[in-house]
Each structure stands twice: as structure tokens, then as C-alpha cells.
Design a protein around this motif. Structure first.
Motif, PDB file in Angstrom:
ATOM      1  N   LEU A 291       8.514 -16.742  19.914  1.00  0.00           N
ATOM      2  CA  LEU A 291       7.739 -17.820  20.553  1.00  0.00           C
ATOM      3  C   LEU A 291       6.446 -17.278  21.152  1.00  0.00           C
ATOM      4  N   GLN A 292       6.512 -16.121  21.779  1.00  0.00           N
ATOM      5  CA  GLN A 292       5.300 -15.494  22.305  1.00  0.00           C
ATOM      6  C   GLN A 292       4.319 -15.187  21.180  1.00  0.00           C
ATOM      7  N   THR A 293       4.857 -14.677  20.067  1.00  0.00           N
ATOM      8  CA  THR A 293       4.012 -14.357  18.918  1.00  0.00           C
ATOM      9  C   THR A 293       3.353 -15.599  18.349  1.00  0.00           C
ATOM     10  N   LEU A 294       4.129 -16.680  18.195  1.00  0.00           N
ATOM     11  CA  LEU A 294       3.588 -17.925  17.629  1.00  0.00           C
ATOM     12  C   LEU A 294       2.503 -18.514  18.531  1.00  0.00           C
ATOM     13  N   ASN A 295       2.733 -18.484  19.821  1.00  0.00           N
ATOM     14  CA  ASN A 295       1.713 -19.001  20.752  1.00  0.00           C
ATOM     15  C   ASN A 295       0.435 -18.172  20.684  1.00  0.00           C
ATOM     16  N   TYR A 296       0.600 -16.862  20.534  1.00  0.00           N
ATOM     17  CA  TYR A 296      -0.582 -16.001  20.411  1.00  0.00           C
ATOM     18  C   TYR A 296      -1.322 -16.288  19.104  1.00  0.00           C
ATOM     19  N   LEU A 297      -0.573 -16.409  18.019  1.00  0.00           N
ATOM     20  CA  LEU A 297      -1.194 -16.676  16.713  1.00  0.00           C
ATOM     21  C   LEU A 297      -1.974 -17.985  16.739  1.00  0.00           C
ATOM     22  N   TYR A 298      -1.395 -18.996  17.364  1.00  0.00           N
ATOM     23  CA  TYR A 298      -2.054 -20.301  17.410  1.00  0.00           C
ATOM     24  C   TYR A 298      -3.328 -20.254  18.257  1.00  0.00           C
ATOM     25  N   SER A 299      -3.279 -19.508  19.359  1.00  0.00           N
ATOM     26  CA  SER A 299      -4.445 -19.461  20.258  1.00  0.00           C
ATOM     27  C   SER A 299      -5.484 -18.425  19.841  1.00  0.00           C
ATOM     28  N   HIS A 300      -5.119 -17.510  18.921  1.00  0.00           N
ATOM     29  CA  HIS A 300      -6.070 -16.490  18.431  1.00  0.00           C
ATOM     30  C   HIS A 300      -6.029 -16.436  16.901  1.00  0.00           C
ATOM     31  N   PRO A 301      -6.393 -17.522  16.239  1.00  0.00           N
ATOM     32  CA  PRO A 301      -6.255 -17.576  14.769  1.00  0.00           C
ATOM     33  C   PRO A 301      -7.158 -16.599  14.024  1.00  0.00           C
ATOM     34  N   LYS A 302      -8.200 -16.089  14.683  1.00  0.00           N
ATOM     35  CA  LYS A 302      -9.114 -15.167  14.011  1.00  0.00           C
ATOM     36  C   LYS A 302      -8.627 -13.724  14.057  1.00  0.00           C
ATOM     37  N   ASP A 303      -7.743 -13.416  15.010  1.00  0.00           N
ATOM     38  CA  ASP A 303      -7.247 -12.045  15.137  1.00  0.00           C
ATOM     39  C   ASP A 303      -6.304 -11.690  13.998  1.00  0.00           C
ATOM     40  N   ILE A 304      -5.385 -12.585  13.693  1.00  0.00           N
ATOM     41  CA  ILE A 304      -4.425 -12.380  12.604  1.00  0.00           C
ATOM     42  C   ILE A 304      -4.445 -13.628  11.737  1.00  0.00           C
ATOM     43  N   LYS A 305      -4.741 -13.458  10.476  1.00  0.00           N
ATOM     44  CA  LYS A 305      -4.958 -14.611   9.602  1.00  0.00           C
ATOM     45  C   LYS A 305      -3.654 -15.279   9.159  1.00  0.00           C
ATOM     46  N   THR A 306      -2.665 -14.455   8.765  1.00  0.00           N
ATOM     47  CA  THR A 306      -1.443 -15.008   8.179  1.00  0.00           C
ATOM     48  C   THR A 306      -0.209 -14.302   8.725  1.00  0.00           C
ATOM     49  N   PHE A 307       0.946 -14.937   8.526  1.00  0.00           N
ATOM     50  CA  PHE A 307       2.237 -14.342   8.877  1.00  0.00           C
ATOM     51  C   PHE A 307       3.298 -14.954   7.976  1.00  0.00           C
ATOM     52  N   ARG A 308       4.444 -14.307   7.923  1.00  0.00           N
ATOM     53  CA  ARG A 308       5.555 -14.807   7.101  1.00  0.00           C
ATOM     54  C   ARG A 308       6.725 -15.220   7.986  1.00  0.00           C
ATOM     55  N   PHE A 309       7.379 -16.311   7.570  1.00  0.00           N
ATOM     56  CA  PHE A 309       8.590 -16.762   8.227  1.00  0.00           C
ATOM     57  C   PHE A 309       9.545 -17.274   7.161  1.00  0.00           C
ATOM     58  N   GLU A 310      10.728 -16.628   7.079  1.00  0.00           N
ATOM     59  CA  GLU A 310      11.756 -16.980   6.094  1.00  0.00           C
ATOM     60  C   GLU A 310      11.182 -16.985   4.674  1.00  0.00           C
ATOM     61  N   GLY A 311      10.361 -15.971   4.378  1.00  0.00           N
ATOM     62  CA  GLY A 311       9.834 -15.794   3.034  1.00  0.00           C
ATOM     63  C   GLY A 311       8.610 -16.620   2.700  1.00  0.00           C
ATOM     64  N   THR A 312       8.206 -17.508   3.588  1.00  0.00           N
ATOM     65  CA  THR A 312       7.037 -18.372   3.339  1.00  0.00           C
ATOM     66  C   THR A 312       5.823 -17.840   4.091  1.00  0.00           C
ATOM     67  N   LEU A 313       4.674 -17.817   3.429  1.00  0.00           N
ATOM     68  CA  LEU A 313       3.433 -17.359   4.039  1.00  0.00           C
ATOM     69  C   LEU A 313       2.761 -18.523   4.767  1.00  0.00           C
ATOM     70  N   TYR A 314       2.435 -18.299   6.043  1.00  0.00           N
ATOM     71  CA  TYR A 314       1.780 -19.324   6.862  1.00  0.00           C
ATOM     72  C   TYR A 314       0.419 -18.814   7.326  1.00  0.00           C
TER      73      TYR A 314
END
Length: 496
Positions: A291-314
Motif C-alpha cells: 500500500l505504501q508502494t502504490l501510494n508512492y507510485l501514484y503520487s510520483h508517476p515520473k519516478d517509476i514508470k511501470t510495475f507488475r502485479f500478479e503477472g500484469t504490467l501496470y
């Protein structure tokens, strides 16, 4: 590494030079104009260098990871895939054992020094293996790939393009396909092969202490003494070994114990502390981390472009859509743990003798109060510490005075909170007389910390001592209360 450091300082840590240029202009319009031009040129150069360095260092890191695979291939050729894999799987445990050994001496505050740090590491590895149920085979702990994931329940995968080493699981996959010239096994340890092994380790210990700049003032202790002292001072020793490690990272906070007892549910004792139940503890930690990671990804979309969850690229911007799912899962796991804690309490209450039932009840209630108060006092401490940061940097006198005013204002509610701890809390009843006097002295003091353009060092040192001891007291009494509860249940378990 040195090149990366130089470029990082130039690109990300160059504000002092820019501020100097603008301050040097002193309000002169011409100097200010050319100062802004200079800063603009520097910013443009930094932008170009930032993009170039990112490209170069990511590719350099990728090359380092590839070379690591080649190093594994050579090692496997000389040994064999099984031995190379087992060494790699033990690496994290071995590193943790060395860190635990070093921390023991650091926490002793120079009271003790190691005779042979590497013997201590070996003993620490045995202790950690006992805690985590790792069997010993041929004198070394046997770690499986599943053991590495036992405590890591995170499901959000982010590729670390800056990492110099590949993921261990990926390295093992490669090792299994590597060629080897040696199909036989040699289980002899380095202690048996290298002549004068202990003397070499003792010499390396002395060298390592010199590198760490540890003063040679403590009592030098042998490995047997280290093991005895380490076990005595290891806070989580009993929490880890009892009840399958269920309480090591879990705090059994229960409210309305009378209601719990009015709805008893009986389950086999071993099921209460089974691997399945212990796994819930780590699932909770994994979901909270995700949850901490997801909140960070959402608020800093330019720092990390993509991530995987259960085999799906988001994409990072899509992280928000997953947050409700994780929040629901977290609540379910929390409910499952709470229900299990209720059943555990009811179980121990049921098997207790009449004289022990009241003790069990009051110990649970005491821990609930300590847990509640800990959050309250810790929040107050964290907030107050923020007002002390200015003392750690060099500032103009006028800036120091402004910060001091804010500090003195913030100190009033902080002192009130300490007063509450002393006079009206469970924590207050647990304090030793020396600690009570220390806290009371601070509450009664009227420090100003800075006067006549200089810090009043005695007052600053007194505040530092108070903060350090206050934090220690919060942690110690929390852990002691939890330990008391676990020990009581262990004694009831044994008696039954």
C-alpha cells in the motif's frame, strides 16, 4: 562509483553555488540579471547531464548484473550447481549474522570487544537458524528458496534498473543451467582447509575494528562469552522461539476481554500457532508495504514508470485503482489475526488454574494500555524532534533565534505529555526512580538553549540525553510488557 558520486553532486546537490551567486548580487539589478543568466545556464547543463547520467549509469548497472551471471558461471564450473546455489541462499543469513554480531558490540557502548568476530558470526548464524527453523546440514544451515520468501509477502514487483546484482532467484535459475566440471561434493569447511584459520580471523577482526574506528577500550571476550551475553541481551530471543515466532512481529492487542470470554471458540492448540497463522502476520506486513508502494507510485508517476502485479504490467498512474483491493485485503487479514488472538486468549484462560486467570486477564489489559499509550507518547516525541533539527546544522544567529522560539513553544505541549506519562499512565507505574527523576527534572527545567550568540551546551546535552532515554523507555517498557504476556502464556502452556 566515484564518477557517479561526482555527477550526482553536480546534478542534484549544487544549490549552495546557485544561492551564493544570487546572494552575491546583493540586490544590484545588473549583478542580479547576470546571476539569473548564470543559474539558468547551470540548470540547462544539469538537465542534460541528468538525462545522460541516468542513461549511462542504468546501462552500467545492467552490465554489472550481466557480469555477475558470468561470475556465477565460473564458480559453478569449479564447484557444482548444488553447492553454488546453497552458498547463494545462505548469503543473506550470513550477512544478517555478521550485522547482529557487530551491533552487539556497538550496543555495548565499548564495554566489550570481539576476540574473533567471524566466530561470533558463525554462532549468530546458528542462533538465527534456530529461530527460523533452518536445519543444519554438513555444519551449515540449509536454506531453501521458499525460505527467502517466507517473510516477504510483497506482490508489487518493480524492476530495479540501478541494482548492481541480479535478484537471487534469477541467479539460481541461471546457475541450474550452468556447466560444471566437478560433479562430486566436498563438504569440508574453510576452517578445515585453511591453515591457521583462527589466527587469520583474529587478525582480520583487529583490522576491521580499526576500519570501523572502534576504540580499543573494552573487555575482549571469547566466542563462548559472546554467545552467553548475546542470548541474555537479545530482546526477541524468547519471542522468536516460543509459539512458532507468532509474536515476533505481531502484537496481541485485545479489547473487551469479558465479551471474548462470553463467546468461546475451541481450536486445537497447535492450529493457533501453525505456519498458516504465522503467515498471516507476514501477509499483513506485505500488504501494508505494498500500500505504501502504490501510494508512492501514484503520487510520483515520473519516478517509476511501470510495475507488475500478479503477472500484469501496470503504469504508475494506474496504481490508485489497486489501492481499494489492497485495503480490503488488509482489513480481512487484520480481522483474521484479531479472531485468532481472541481464541488464543480464551484458550489460555480456559486451561489456567483459578489463581492464574486473573493474572492472565490483567496482563492482557496492561499490554493493551501500554500499546495505546505508546502510540500517544511516540507521536508526541516524533513531532517534538522535528523542532530540534536546526541544532544539527550551521545557521546565522538570527535564524537560530527564530527556530529557538518555535522550539520553546513546541516544548510546552511536549512537557505536558511527559507530565501525563509520569502522573497518569501505565508507563508511569513502570519507571525506575532514576528515570522518573530524569523526566521530572526536564519538566521542571527552564532551558533557553541559545544565548549571547552561542549554544548553552549543558542545556543542549541535557535535552539530547532526555530524548535518547525517553525513546529507550518507550521501547523497553513496550517490549517488556509484551515479553511478560508471552512468558505467562508459555508457563501456562507448560503447566497444562
Amino acid at each position: 562509483d566515484q564518477a557517479q558520486k561526482i555527477i550526482f553532486e553536480t546534478v542534484y546537490n549544487n544549490k549552495d553555488y546557485e544561492n551564493f551567486i544570487l546572494e552575491f548580487s546583493g540586490g544590484n539589478a545588473i549583478f542580479t540579471f547576470f546571476g539569473h543568466i548564470s543559474v539558468g545556464f547551470i540548470s540547462a547543463f544539469q538537465y542534460i547531464l541528468k538525462n545522460m547520467s541516468s542513461f549511462l549509469f542504468k546501462n552500467h548497472a545492467s552490465l554489472q548484473r550481466e557480469m555477475e551471471y558470468h561470475a556465477d558461471a565460473i564458480s559453478t564450473f569449479v564447484t557444482n550447481p548444488e553447492e553454488q546455489t546453497s552458498s547463494l541462499l545462505r548469503l543473506e543469513l550470513s550477512d544478517a549474522a555478521l550485522a547482529h554480531s557487530i551491533n552487539f558490540y556497538i550496543e555495548s557502548k565499548e564495554k566489550y570487544l570481539p576476540q574473533n568476530l567471524y566466530k561470533n558470526q558463525t554462532s549468530s548464524m546458528q542462533i538465527l537458524s534456530e529461530r527460523n527453523n533452518h536445519p543444519y546440514v554438513n555444519g551449515l544451515p540449509k536454506i531453501d528458496i521458499e525460505d527467502l520468501n517466507r517473510y516477504n509477502k510483497s506482490r508489487i514487483e518493480i524492476e530495479d534498473q540501478w541494482a548492481s546484482h541480479p535478484d537471487i532467484a534469477k541467479r539460481i535459475e541461471k546457475i541450474k543451467t550452468n556447466k560444471t566440471q566437478n560433479s562430486g561434493f566436498n563438504h569440508r569447511l574453510a576452517t578445515e582447509i585453511i591453515k591457521g584459520y583462527d589466527h587469520i580471523c583474529e587478525a582480520m577482526t583487529r583490522k576491521y575494528l580499526t576500519l570501523l574506528q572502534i576504540k580499543n577500550v573494552g573487555e575482549i571476550i571469547d566466542n563462548e562469552s559472546f554467545v552467553q551475553l548475546y542470548r541474555e541481551n537479545s530482546s526477541y530471543e524468547n519471542l522468536s522461539l516460543k509459539f512458532n515466532g507468532y509474536y515476533e512481529r505481531h502484537n496481541p492487542v485485545l479489547e473487551n476481554l469479558e465479551v471474548v470470554l462470553s463467546n468461546p471458540v475451541q481450536i486445537d492448540r497447535d492450529d493457533l500457532f501453525s505456519d498458516t497463522k504465522v503467515s498471516l502476520v507476514y501477509e499483513k506486513a506485505g500488504i501494508e508495504g505494498d500500500l505504501q508502494t502504490l501510494n508512492y507510485l501514484y503520487s510520483h508517476p515520473k519516478d517509476i514508470k511501470t510495475f507488475r502485479f500478479e503477472g500484469t504490467l501496470y503504469k504508475a498512474k494506474d496504481a490508485q485503482s489497486l489501492i481499494p483491493k489492497f485495503e480490503n485485503e488488509l482489513q480481512k487479514v487484520k480481522n483474521d489475526l484479531l479472531e485468532n488472538d481472541k481464541i488464543i486468549f480464551a484458550h489460555f484462560y480456559r486451561i489456567s488454574a483459578e489463581t492464574d486467570k486473573e493474572n492472565l486477564f490483567s496482563t492482557y489489559e496492561k499490554f493493551r494500555m501500554v500499546d495505546k499509550e505508546y502510540d500517544e507518547f511516540q507521536e508526541s516525541l516524533n513531532e517534538f524532534i522535528g523542532y530540534l533539527q536546526f541544532m544539527a546544522v550551521t545557521l546565522p544567529f538570527e535564524e537560530i533565534r527564530k527556530h529557538r522560539v518555535k522550539l520553546l513553544q513546541a516544548e510546552k505541549p511536549f512537557k505536558q505529555k511527559i507530565k501525563h506519562l509520569l502522573e497518569d499512565s501505565t508507563y508511569g507505574t513502570l519507571l525506575a526512580e532514576e528515570d522518573r527523576n530524569l523526566l521530572q527534572h526536564y519538566v521542571d527545567a527552564h532551558y533557553i538553549y541559545f544565548n549571547n550568540d552561542r549554544y548553552l551546551q549543558n542545556e543542549v546535552d541535557s535535552l539530547s540525553l532526555l530524548i535518547e532515554r525517553y525513546q529507550t523507555l518507550l521501547n523497553e517498557h513496550y517490549l517488556n510488557s509484551k515479553q511478560e504476556l508471552v512468558n505467562l502464556q508459555a508457563s501456562l502452556d507448560k503447566a497444562y
